[in-house]
Enzyme design. Sequence first.
Site, PDB file in Angstrom:
ATOM      1  N   LYS A  99      52.910  27.239  -4.184  1.00  0.00           N
ATOM      2  CA  LYS A  99      52.280  27.375  -3.159  1.00  0.00           C
ATOM      3  C   LYS A  99      51.605  26.053  -2.863  1.00  0.00           C
ATOM      4  O   LYS A  99      50.594  25.542  -3.577  1.00  0.00           O
ATOM      5  CB  LYS A  99      51.181  28.319  -3.080  1.00  0.00           C
ATOM      6  CG  LYS A  99      50.786  28.721  -1.717  1.00  0.00           C
ATOM      7  CD  LYS A  99      49.278  29.289  -1.678  1.00  0.00           C
ATOM      8  CE  LYS A  99      48.247  28.364  -1.427  1.00  0.00           C
ATOM      9  NZ  LYS A  99      48.274  27.504  -0.376  1.00  0.00           N
ATOM     10  N   THR A 139      37.263  22.954  -8.746  1.00  0.00           N
ATOM     11  CA  THR A 139      36.454  24.088  -9.937  1.00  0.00           C
ATOM     12  C   THR A 139      36.065  25.490  -9.347  1.00  0.00           C
ATOM     13  O   THR A 139      36.622  26.404 -10.178  1.00  0.00           O
ATOM     14  CB  THR A 139      35.308  23.240 -10.406  1.00  0.00           C
ATOM     15  OG1 THR A 139      35.924  21.961 -10.870  1.00  0.00           O
ATOM     16  CG2 THR A 139      34.570  24.184 -11.264  1.00  0.00           C
ATOM     17  N   GLU A 161      43.835  22.339 -13.265  1.00  0.00           N
ATOM     18  CA  GLU A 161      43.267  21.125 -13.345  1.00  0.00           C
ATOM     19  C   GLU A 161      42.436  20.855 -12.223  1.00  0.00           C
ATOM     20  O   GLU A 161      42.958  21.160 -11.058  1.00  0.00           O
ATOM     21  CB  GLU A 161      44.498  20.221 -13.072  1.00  0.00           C
ATOM     22  CG  GLU A 161      45.620  20.163 -14.196  1.00  0.00           C
ATOM     23  CD  GLU A 161      45.429  19.360 -15.303  1.00  0.00           C
ATOM     24  OE1 GLU A 161      44.237  18.589 -15.158  1.00  0.00           O
ATOM     25  OE2 GLU A 161      46.059  19.579 -16.248  1.00  0.00           O
ATOM     26  N   CYS A 177      41.275  13.107  -7.834  1.00  0.00           N
ATOM     27  CA  CYS A 177      40.082  13.853  -8.642  1.00  0.00           C
ATOM     28  C   CYS A 177      39.507  12.978  -9.716  1.00  0.00           C
ATOM     29  O   CYS A 177      38.563  13.175 -10.188  1.00  0.00           O
ATOM     30  CB  CYS A 177      41.276  14.973  -9.414  1.00  0.00           C
ATOM     31  SG  CYS A 177      42.523  14.261 -10.249  1.00  0.00           S
ATOM     32  N   GLU A 223      30.912  16.564  -6.235  1.00  0.00           N
ATOM     33  CA  GLU A 223      32.334  15.916  -5.920  1.00  0.00           C
ATOM     34  C   GLU A 223      32.431  15.813  -4.644  1.00  0.00           C
ATOM     35  O   GLU A 223      32.497  16.699  -3.414  1.00  0.00           O
ATOM     36  CB  GLU A 223      33.607  16.834  -6.537  1.00  0.00           C
ATOM     37  CG  GLU A 223      34.845  15.936  -6.426  1.00  0.00           C
ATOM     38  CD  GLU A 223      36.125  16.775  -6.730  1.00  0.00           C
ATOM     39  OE1 GLU A 223      36.007  17.862  -6.664  1.00  0.00           O
ATOM     40  OE2 GLU A 223      36.954  16.024  -7.416  1.00  0.00           O
TER      41      GLU A 223
HETATM   42  P1  NAD Z   1      41.106  23.749  -3.258  1.00  0.00           P
HETATM   43  O1  NAD Z   1      40.750  24.436  -4.565  1.00  0.00           O
HETATM   44  O2  NAD Z   1      40.382  24.117  -2.127  1.00  0.00           O
HETATM   45  O3  NAD Z   1      42.694  24.307  -3.009  1.00  0.00           O
HETATM   46  C1  NAD Z   1      43.847  23.986  -3.845  1.00  0.00           C
HETATM   47  C2  NAD Z   1      44.993  25.253  -3.703  1.00  0.00           C
HETATM   48  O4  NAD Z   1      44.188  26.433  -3.792  1.00  0.00           O
HETATM   49  C3  NAD Z   1      45.225  25.213  -2.311  1.00  0.00           C
HETATM   50  O5  NAD Z   1      46.515  25.366  -2.347  1.00  0.00           O
HETATM   51  C4  NAD Z   1      44.574  26.210  -1.639  1.00  0.00           C
HETATM   52  O6  NAD Z   1      45.364  26.937  -0.602  1.00  0.00           O
HETATM   53  C5  NAD Z   1      44.206  27.284  -2.882  1.00  0.00           C
HETATM   54  N1  NAD Z   1      43.258  28.016  -2.522  1.00  0.00           N
HETATM   55  C6  NAD Z   1      42.120  27.853  -2.032  1.00  0.00           C
HETATM   56  N2  NAD Z   1      41.346  28.809  -2.069  1.00  0.00           N
HETATM   57  C7  NAD Z   1      41.868  30.154  -2.661  1.00  0.00           C
HETATM   58  C8  NAD Z   1      41.433  31.271  -3.192  1.00  0.00           C
HETATM   59  N3  NAD Z   1      40.509  31.839  -2.935  1.00  0.00           N
HETATM   60  N4  NAD Z   1      42.445  31.981  -4.143  1.00  0.00           N
HETATM   61  C9  NAD Z   1      43.564  31.320  -4.349  1.00  0.00           C
HETATM   62  N5  NAD Z   1      44.053  30.138  -3.937  1.00  0.00           N
HETATM   63  C10 NAD Z   1      43.225  29.279  -3.183  1.00  0.00           C
HETATM   64  O7  NAD Z   1      41.252  22.202  -3.396  1.00  0.00           O
HETATM   65  P2  NAD Z   1      41.836  21.342  -2.435  1.00  0.00           P
HETATM   66  O8  NAD Z   1      40.429  20.730  -1.359  1.00  0.00           O
HETATM   67  O9  NAD Z   1      43.235  21.228  -2.003  1.00  0.00           O
HETATM   68  O10 NAD Z   1      41.914  19.695  -3.649  1.00  0.00           O
HETATM   69  C11 NAD Z   1      40.737  19.430  -3.922  1.00  0.00           C
HETATM   70  C12 NAD Z   1      40.499  19.489  -5.241  1.00  0.00           C
HETATM   71  O11 NAD Z   1      41.489  19.392  -6.167  1.00  0.00           O
HETATM   72  C13 NAD Z   1      39.281  18.480  -5.645  1.00  0.00           C
HETATM   73  O12 NAD Z   1      38.463  19.208  -6.420  1.00  0.00           O
HETATM   74  C14 NAD Z   1      40.085  17.515  -6.679  1.00  0.00           C
HETATM   75  O13 NAD Z   1      39.200  17.166  -7.835  1.00  0.00           O
HETATM   76  C15 NAD Z   1      40.979  18.709  -7.420  1.00  0.00           C
HETATM   77  N6  NAD Z   1      42.323  17.715  -7.965  1.00  0.00           N
HETATM   78  C16 NAD Z   1      42.092  17.961  -9.304  1.00  0.00           C
HETATM   79  C17 NAD Z   1      43.364  17.276  -9.951  1.00  0.00           C
HETATM   80  C18 NAD Z   1      43.369  17.335 -11.387  1.00  0.00           C
HETATM   81  O14 NAD Z   1      44.646  16.898 -12.112  1.00  0.00           O
HETATM   82  N7  NAD Z   1      42.247  17.560 -12.413  1.00  0.00           N
HETATM   83  C19 NAD Z   1      44.359  16.454  -9.356  1.00  0.00           C
HETATM   84  C20 NAD Z   1      44.068  16.468  -8.019  1.00  0.00           C
HETATM   85  C21 NAD Z   1      43.054  17.162  -7.395  1.00  0.00           C
END
Ligand code: NAD
Length: 499
Positions: free
Chosen positions: A191, A246, A267, A302, A401
Amino acid sequence: MTTLTTDDWHTLAGTLQFKSQAFINGKYVDSTTGRTFSAISPIDGKLLTEVACCGEEDVNLAVKAAREAFEDGRWSGKPPAERKNILQKFAEIIRAHRNELALIETLDMGKPISDSTSIDVRAVANCFDWYGEAIDKVYDEIAPTAQNAVALVTKQPLGVVAAVVPWNFPMLMAAWKLAPALATGNSVVLKPAEQSSLSALRLAELALEAGIPAGVFNVVTGMGPETGRALGRHMDVDGLFFTGSTQVGKYFMEYSAQSNLKKLGLELGGKSPNIILASYRDTEHAARVSANAVFFNQGEMCTCPSRLIVEKSIHEQVVEVFKDVAKNYAPGDPLDPDTNMGAMVDNRHADRVMGFVDSAREEGADIVAGGQRARAESGGCYIEPTIFDNVDNSMTVAQQEIFGPMVSVIPVENAEEAVKVANDTCYGLASAVWTDDLSTAHKVSRAIRAGMVYVNCYDSDDMTVPFGGFKESGIGRDKSLHAFDKYTELKTTWINIGG
Ligand code: NAD
């Protein structure tokens, strides 16, 4: 590097046909309800296409297809050397479609085209190559038992693996999960983030062309709380591997607990400390590398070193270099190969990021560069590279963040205070220390609680090293041979041979 000009990219963009339906069992299909959502380009605010909005029923279909594919062995039953060949062919096909995939990524999430071509697509192809190459070179174990038994310790694929990924490196974050999961024989349901679904949909078709059988790699597009949640709570998904915030990572723990205790890999976010000490021989170099690491990918990283912890004696010099580097990151047209700073992923995110400028001001930080939106005439979402100086680590901009092109400069007296400040966060993803003093380098890198510590560099990286965090930055690691552990279960087979 790309040899195409801005005009070439704009012309290509005008001819691009997007895949916009879900990809289930080797076919593009509408969502069962026919619902869609709009993919809007953050470059200019224009509609790219309408994308299938998958609900629980679509997720069920994708998981069923993945389960059937796994059980009949069309992929899981292939010898590792055969999976290797197919994954490496996939890598070649990705390389052959470099411009198309890079353009999809840039139009969909706003990053500069030169980064999409030279970093994202290249790294995605390398990732499939690397795990393909590795999979027929890893051995299982025979335990050192007594003579009357042979005990095999083997790694078996989990079965149906779901991957839920973010939008900052849409294809690459997916590849870090898909490649080891597929190499070990799993079937996958991916997804992508709703802000950036289009490259995953095209990738699925290319995987089929490479020889990954129908049903082995499925893509469901849709909203996190609906599509992502349905995967997280699915009783027939064996493992869920998530990259994102997170907060959402914590939801996946709940989903797992509420359903079948599926295996999880998380992650998550970061607030990475970057310590520049006066004992490093070249302050200017340290500051330049650090500033580039902050502003790269619009700060939507990230690992973004968003807390710059600097010894007071070199503080002013470091800030001056940051201001100078920021000038190279004036937001520009992402389809111009000379642009270093593209668009933020969407308006909602840009508004959130701009909220940190207000909080920095209210809490008493000095805004010494940027702090404004840019390129309003484009219709897109652009923000200037921004420097908050004289930040206290308790301020919002030092604790939360931002995920934008913003850095908080925190002056400290010495290395001891720097470590204290570095660890005063709920996150523990990346970190860095700049010093030429060998024992300080070792002491500080040992003391920092983070999954990655860079010494005299930042964001240095290849497929051979694990990637992931301590504390609320997550559980488990992507990349390297260690990732195979995530997508497999250990099985003990004890054979009594008598005697
Ligand atoms: P997000 O958590 O909002 O979304 C990530 C994914 O989760 C998306 O596919 C989204 O549709 C899904 N999602 C959102 N809400 C959900 C829910 N309630 N239930 C199930 N799935 C849900 O994150 P984002 O805004 O897309 O990305 C930014 C974040 O990702 C930042 O916090 C960043 O640090 C992190 N990130 C971490 C790494 C790592 O390797 N540690 C790498 C890249 C990004």
